[in-house]
Design a protein around this motif. Sequence first.
Motif, PDB file in Angstrom:
ATOM      1  N   GLY A 150     -18.949  15.147 -17.099  1.00 38.15           N
ATOM      2  CA  GLY A 150     -17.857  14.846 -16.183  1.00 38.15           C
ATOM      3  C   GLY A 150     -18.087  13.632 -15.312  1.00 38.15           C
ATOM      4  O   GLY A 150     -17.149  13.141 -14.671  1.00 38.15           O
ATOM      5  N   ASP A 151     -19.320  13.136 -15.265  1.00 36.09           N
ATOM      6  CA  ASP A 151     -19.595  11.918 -14.489  1.00 36.09           C
ATOM      7  C   ASP A 151     -18.759  10.758 -15.015  1.00 36.09           C
ATOM      8  O   ASP A 151     -18.669  10.542 -16.225  1.00 36.09           O
ATOM      9  CB  ASP A 151     -21.075  11.545 -14.572  1.00 36.09           C
ATOM     10  CG  ASP A 151     -21.969  12.431 -13.728  1.00 36.09           C
ATOM     11  OD1 ASP A 151     -21.430  13.228 -12.941  1.00 36.09           O
ATOM     12  OD2 ASP A 151     -23.203  12.322 -13.861  1.00 36.09           O
ATOM     13  N   GLN A 152     -18.169   9.996 -14.108  1.00 41.30           N
ATOM     14  CA  GLN A 152     -17.392   8.821 -14.500  1.00 41.30           C
ATOM     15  C   GLN A 152     -18.285   7.581 -14.489  1.00 41.30           C
ATOM     16  O   GLN A 152     -19.002   7.332 -13.529  1.00 41.30           O
ATOM     17  CB  GLN A 152     -16.228   8.613 -13.531  1.00 41.30           C
ATOM     18  CG  GLN A 152     -15.228   9.749 -13.497  1.00 41.30           C
ATOM     19  CD  GLN A 152     -14.132   9.496 -12.498  1.00 41.30           C
ATOM     20  OE1 GLN A 152     -13.701   8.360 -12.294  1.00 41.30           O
ATOM     21  NE2 GLN A 152     -13.658  10.558 -11.856  1.00 41.30           N
ATOM     22  N   ILE A 153     -18.222   6.810 -15.581  1.00 46.10           N
ATOM     23  CA  ILE A 153     -18.965   5.548 -15.646  1.00 46.10           C
ATOM     24  C   ILE A 153     -18.007   4.440 -15.228  1.00 46.10           C
ATOM     25  O   ILE A 153     -17.156   4.011 -16.003  1.00 46.10           O
ATOM     26  CB  ILE A 153     -19.500   5.279 -17.063  1.00 46.10           C
ATOM     27  CG1 ILE A 153     -20.358   6.452 -17.542  1.00 46.10           C
ATOM     28  CG2 ILE A 153     -20.306   3.985 -17.087  1.00 46.10           C
ATOM     29  CD1 ILE A 153     -20.859   6.301 -18.968  1.00 46.10           C
ATOM     30  N   LEU A 154     -18.134   3.984 -13.993  1.00 44.13           N
ATOM     31  CA  LEU A 154     -17.212   2.979 -13.469  1.00 44.13           C
ATOM     32  C   LEU A 154     -17.577   1.571 -13.920  1.00 44.13           C
ATOM     33  O   LEU A 154     -16.696   0.738 -14.170  1.00 44.13           O
ATOM     34  CB  LEU A 154     -17.194   3.040 -11.938  1.00 44.13           C
ATOM     35  CG  LEU A 154     -16.852   4.395 -11.312  1.00 44.13           C
ATOM     36  CD1 LEU A 154     -16.801   4.273  -9.788  1.00 44.13           C
ATOM     37  CD2 LEU A 154     -15.540   4.937 -11.840  1.00 44.13           C
ATOM     38  N   LYS A 155     -18.887   1.314 -14.014  1.00 48.11           N
ATOM     39  CA  LYS A 155     -19.340  -0.010 -14.446  1.00 48.11           C
ATOM     40  C   LYS A 155     -20.566   0.133 -15.342  1.00 48.11           C
ATOM     41  O   LYS A 155     -21.347   1.082 -15.202  1.00 48.11           O
ATOM     42  CB  LYS A 155     -19.727  -0.894 -13.246  1.00 48.11           C
ATOM     43  CG  LYS A 155     -18.578  -1.308 -12.335  1.00 48.11           C
ATOM     44  CD  LYS A 155     -19.104  -2.191 -11.191  1.00 48.11           C
ATOM     45  CE  LYS A 155     -18.012  -2.574 -10.217  1.00 48.11           C
ATOM     46  NZ  LYS A 155     -18.537  -3.395  -9.097  1.00 48.11           N
ATOM     47  N   ILE A 156     -20.711  -0.822 -16.256  1.00 47.46           N
ATOM     48  CA  ILE A 156     -21.910  -0.927 -17.084  1.00 47.46           C
ATOM     49  C   ILE A 156     -22.490  -2.315 -16.860  1.00 47.46           C
ATOM     50  O   ILE A 156     -21.841  -3.320 -17.175  1.00 47.46           O
ATOM     51  CB  ILE A 156     -21.595  -0.723 -18.580  1.00 47.46           C
ATOM     52  CG1 ILE A 156     -20.946   0.650 -18.817  1.00 47.46           C
ATOM     53  CG2 ILE A 156     -22.874  -0.868 -19.417  1.00 47.46           C
ATOM     54  CD1 ILE A 156     -20.416   0.838 -20.219  1.00 47.46           C
ATOM     55  N   ASP A 157     -23.666  -2.368 -16.274  1.00 46.10           N
ATOM     56  CA  ASP A 157     -24.289  -3.646 -15.915  1.00 46.10           C
ATOM     57  C   ASP A 157     -23.318  -4.550 -15.163  1.00 46.10           C
ATOM     58  O   ASP A 157     -23.198  -5.748 -15.437  1.00 46.10           O
ATOM     59  CB  ASP A 157     -24.824  -4.361 -17.161  1.00 46.10           C
ATOM     60  CG  ASP A 157     -26.145  -3.776 -17.642  1.00 46.10           C
ATOM     61  OD1 ASP A 157     -26.853  -3.173 -16.819  1.00 46.10           O
ATOM     62  OD2 ASP A 157     -26.454  -3.926 -18.843  1.00 46.10           O
ATOM     63  N   GLY A 158     -22.610  -3.954 -14.215  1.00 52.10           N
ATOM     64  CA  GLY A 158     -21.722  -4.718 -13.340  1.00 52.10           C
ATOM     65  C   GLY A 158     -20.331  -4.969 -13.883  1.00 52.10           C
ATOM     66  O   GLY A 158     -19.470  -5.495 -13.161  1.00 52.10           O
ATOM     67  N   GLU A 159     -20.045  -4.588 -15.126  1.00 50.66           N
ATOM     68  CA  GLU A 159     -18.724  -4.795 -15.718  1.00 50.66           C
ATOM     69  C   GLU A 159     -17.912  -3.511 -15.649  1.00 50.66           C
ATOM     70  O   GLU A 159     -18.372  -2.444 -16.059  1.00 50.66           O
ATOM     71  CB  GLU A 159     -18.846  -5.251 -17.175  1.00 50.66           C
ATOM     72  CG  GLU A 159     -19.527  -6.589 -17.351  1.00 50.66           C
ATOM     73  CD  GLU A 159     -19.541  -7.035 -18.808  1.00 50.66           C
ATOM     74  OE1 GLU A 159     -18.674  -6.567 -19.576  1.00 50.66           O
ATOM     75  OE2 GLU A 159     -20.413  -7.836 -19.170  1.00 50.66           O
ATOM     76  N   PHE A 160     -16.666  -3.622 -15.148  1.00 55.74           N
ATOM     77  CA  PHE A 160     -15.800  -2.457 -15.041  1.00 55.74           C
ATOM     78  C   PHE A 160     -15.477  -1.895 -16.430  1.00 55.74           C
ATOM     79  O   PHE A 160     -15.340  -2.641 -17.408  1.00 55.74           O
ATOM     80  CB  PHE A 160     -14.495  -2.810 -14.327  1.00 55.74           C
ATOM     81  CG  PHE A 160     -14.641  -2.984 -12.839  1.00 55.74           C
ATOM     82  CD1 PHE A 160     -14.742  -1.875 -12.012  1.00 55.74           C
ATOM     83  CD2 PHE A 160     -14.704  -4.249 -12.283  1.00 55.74           C
ATOM     84  CE1 PHE A 160     -14.886  -2.023 -10.644  1.00 55.74           C
ATOM     85  CE2 PHE A 160     -14.853  -4.413 -10.921  1.00 55.74           C
ATOM     86  CZ  PHE A 160     -14.941  -3.290 -10.085  1.00 55.74           C
ATOM     87  N   THR A 161     -15.340  -0.575 -16.495  1.00 54.82           N
ATOM     88  CA  THR A 161     -15.105   0.095 -17.774  1.00 54.82           C
ATOM     89  C   THR A 161     -13.691   0.633 -17.940  1.00 54.82           C
ATOM     90  O   THR A 161     -13.318   1.034 -19.046  1.00 54.82           O
ATOM     91  CB  THR A 161     -16.062   1.293 -17.932  1.00 54.82           C
ATOM     92  OG1 THR A 161     -15.780   2.247 -16.876  1.00 54.82           O
ATOM     93  CG2 THR A 161     -17.505   0.858 -17.835  1.00 54.82           C
ATOM     94  N   ARG A 162     -12.913   0.648 -16.889  1.00 55.26           N
ATOM     95  CA  ARG A 162     -11.590   1.276 -16.996  1.00 55.26           C
ATOM     96  C   ARG A 162     -10.753   0.578 -18.067  1.00 55.26           C
ATOM     97  O   ARG A 162     -10.579  -0.631 -18.071  1.00 55.26           O
ATOM     98  CB  ARG A 162     -10.860   1.250 -15.661  1.00 55.26           C
ATOM     99  CG  ARG A 162      -9.579   2.096 -15.681  1.00 55.26           C
ATOM    100  CD  ARG A 162      -9.065   2.397 -14.284  1.00 55.26           C
ATOM    101  NE  ARG A 162      -7.958   3.331 -14.316  1.00 55.26           N
ATOM    102  CZ  ARG A 162      -8.079   4.640 -14.405  1.00 55.26           C
ATOM    103  NH1 ARG A 162      -9.279   5.179 -14.441  1.00 55.26           N
ATOM    104  NH2 ARG A 162      -7.028   5.438 -14.437  1.00 55.26           N
TER     105      ARG A 162
END
Length: 411
Positions: free
Chosen positions: A156-168
Amino acid sequence: MNFKRIFSGRFIQLFSVVILSVALLGGAYFVGYKVGRQYPEKLVLEGISNPSANESSLDFNLFWEAWKKLKDTHIKGANVSEQDMLYGAIAGVAGSFGDQNTILLRGDNGEAEKFSEDINGHFGGIGAEIGVRNDQIVIVAPLKASPAEKAGLESGDQILKIDGEFTRGITVNDAVKKIRGPLGEAVVLEIYRDGWPGPKDISIKREEIKIPNIDSKIIDGNLLYVTIYTFNGNLSRDFRDVVNLAVSKHVNGIILDLRNNPGGFLQTAIDLAGWFLEKGSVVVKEQFRSDPELTFRTTGSGALKDIPMVVLINRGSASASEILAGALRDQRGVQLIGETSFGKGTVQELDPLSDGSNLKITIANWLLPNGQAIEKNGLKPDYEVPFTEDNLKDGTDPQLDKAIEIVSGKK
């Protein structure tokens, strides 16, 4: 139809993740591009695949017009190869269905090969199943003993960014590519969890991931506690040891733990159901767009069908886990304990293309024996028991405690 089913929906992938014919986009695409540039008259394909006077015409002149404008005008037009543009077009067609599980896996850059490694249970990364909920990349389940689990990631954890890049808005496949990288190097995920005051950056070192199948042991009151981590190709064979243990110890009950199990092979789930249900019992049905439903039944001995049991599920239980748990609930009245499952209930087919690429295509929905669709619904437990961060810190497991209570007949 030759179904090459890879999921119980997954990958969701162990990370996890175009219906146009190969002839159309593999051959006619190149031919059409050359012809379109030399003779820019109107190019019409009837009905896309099987031309018929009764089907509407599709004007592909618009496509070639857009192709040329992009190639001639875009600032990177001279640097992007026509091959990359072709793959982009195929990926765009796959994306037009609005289905995160229907994607192109390119053969030239290793995507197809990496995906094969994933479903066979051996790959590099952080060891987490990921999916999409409300256009946001989320953790479906951290895998057992993985870097993701050790870093404290939860279902359920939301990954908002990967290495500073937004994921939405990005696809699961794109997120996977961003998370994966050289072994030993870290990836930084910006994580938000319900109840947190704000997001946190979590750095996770990539490792080679080897996924265990199963653990089993005898616990309180001669109960067999079985934890299944993934439904990969070896589980059907390994589960025989569990059956032998149950029979030799004359166990009083079985607790089947499917928490944080993201799924795997459909046939493996059916094989396991065969130990717990009468031979010939319906496990799941596949509902296609136009073809008749396909029903899958058990063929096993039902050696464990008379032993009392319960099943543990949570938000990380997906696809094959939900199929097995749902079949046991519907066919035997087995009670489910924990939290509502993820809700991954579509069937994907892996179709190879002539250049070594693959198309992963959603071809059907899964229906449980009672007719319930799994997709986006999940399974609601008979006993809703939360598992909190405090439980994780102090090593307590109220869900397992409840399972022991129920299967022992203490309530």
